[in-house]
Design an enzyme around this catalytic site. Structure first.
Site, short mmCIF file in Angstrom:
data_model
loop_
_atom_site.label_atom_id
_atom_site.label_comp_id
_atom_site.label_asym_id
_atom_site.label_seq_id
_atom_site.Cartn_x
_atom_site.Cartn_y
_atom_site.Cartn_z
N ASP A 1 -4.69 -0.39 6.36
CA ASP A 1 -4.92 -2.14 6.15
C ASP A 1 -4.19 -2.26 4.91
OD1 ASP A 1 -6.80 -0.67 4.76
OD2 ASP A 1 -8.64 -1.77 5.29
N ASP B 1 -3.29 7.02 7.32
CA ASP B 1 -3.33 6.04 6.45
C ASP B 1 -2.37 5.92 5.46
OD1 ASP B 1 -6.06 4.82 4.37
OD2 ASP B 1 -4.65 3.85 5.45
N ASP C 1 -2.22 3.98 1.85
CA ASP C 1 -2.38 3.83 0.47
C ASP C 1 -3.51 5.02 0.24
OD1 ASP C 1 -1.31 1.65 0.07
OD2 ASP C 1 -3.05 0.42 0.19
N ASP D 1 -1.72 -2.38 -2.90
CA ASP D 1 -2.36 -3.82 -3.45
C ASP D 1 -2.64 -3.63 -4.88
OD1 ASP D 1 -1.80 -5.09 -0.82
OD2 ASP D 1 -3.77 -4.66 -0.19
#
Length: 189
Positions: free
Chosen positions: A127, A38, A40, A49
């Site tokens: 994501d 992953d 973040d 984000d």
């Protein structure tokens, strides 16, 4: 369909995922170990984000908040935030500057340097979005150790506005958000 049962070949291992093909390590067909990270709060020490959202002064407008709260649509929410930042004359250069302030998570530089040989296929399945990931990997010198990125496509329009698209839309995996089933993203590719 992706469920906890049928995604059993997707193991979380200390903040990253190791996918295996079911072959034994002694199998001559298995040439590389696949390491899927992953991004973040794993490779980097923050949520990209959320860091970019700090460029907006004050509370977010209610209509933007509703996008996330009512529709569980992180991509729609972030698309609206990027449009808001653009309307406030926050340039793509300011967004990039904010993103590039994010450090790698502790130990990641050393880990990625060990992954530089041909024994591993290293992928990012996140994501977040492709632009933020690419900017940070380039800044921290780890781009050459990553074979592929599976993430939400992002680009800058001719007007200088950051936009984000869905990696794919899904409604079959209760373990993931509607913009990406991480298990399916890897299996399809």
């Amino acid at each position: 369909n992706c469920t906890a049962t049928n995604c059993s070949n997707f193991f979380q291992v200390s903040s990253f995922y190791l996918l295996h093909s079911g072959q034994s390590m002694s199998s001559p067909q298995l040439k590389k170990a696949l390491l899927a990270f992953d991004f973040d709060n794993t490779v980097v020490d923050a949520n990209t984000d959320l860091e970019v959202m700090k460029l907006h002064a004050g509370p977010l407008p209610e209509e933007i908040e509703k996008l996330y709260c009512e529709h569980n649509g992180w991509n729609d929410y972030m698309r609206a935030i990027f449009a808001l930042l653009h309307s406030e004359n926050i340039t793509i250069d300011k967004i990039k500057e904010k993103v590039l302030e994010i450090p790698l998570a502790s130990g990641m530089k050393e880990l990625f340097s060990h992954l530089a040989d041909d024994s591993y296929e290293v992928v990012i399945i996140s994501d977040a979005n492709t632009l933020f990931i690419e900017w940070l990997m380039d800044k921290h010198g780890i781009s050459s150790q990553v074979d592929r990125i599976f993430s939400n496509p992002a680009e800058v329009t001719g007007e200088g506005k950051l936009t984000i698209s869905y990696y794919h839309r899904q409604d079959w995996c209760d373990l993931s958000s509607n913009n990406m089933c991480k298990g399916e993203a890897r299996v399809q590719n």
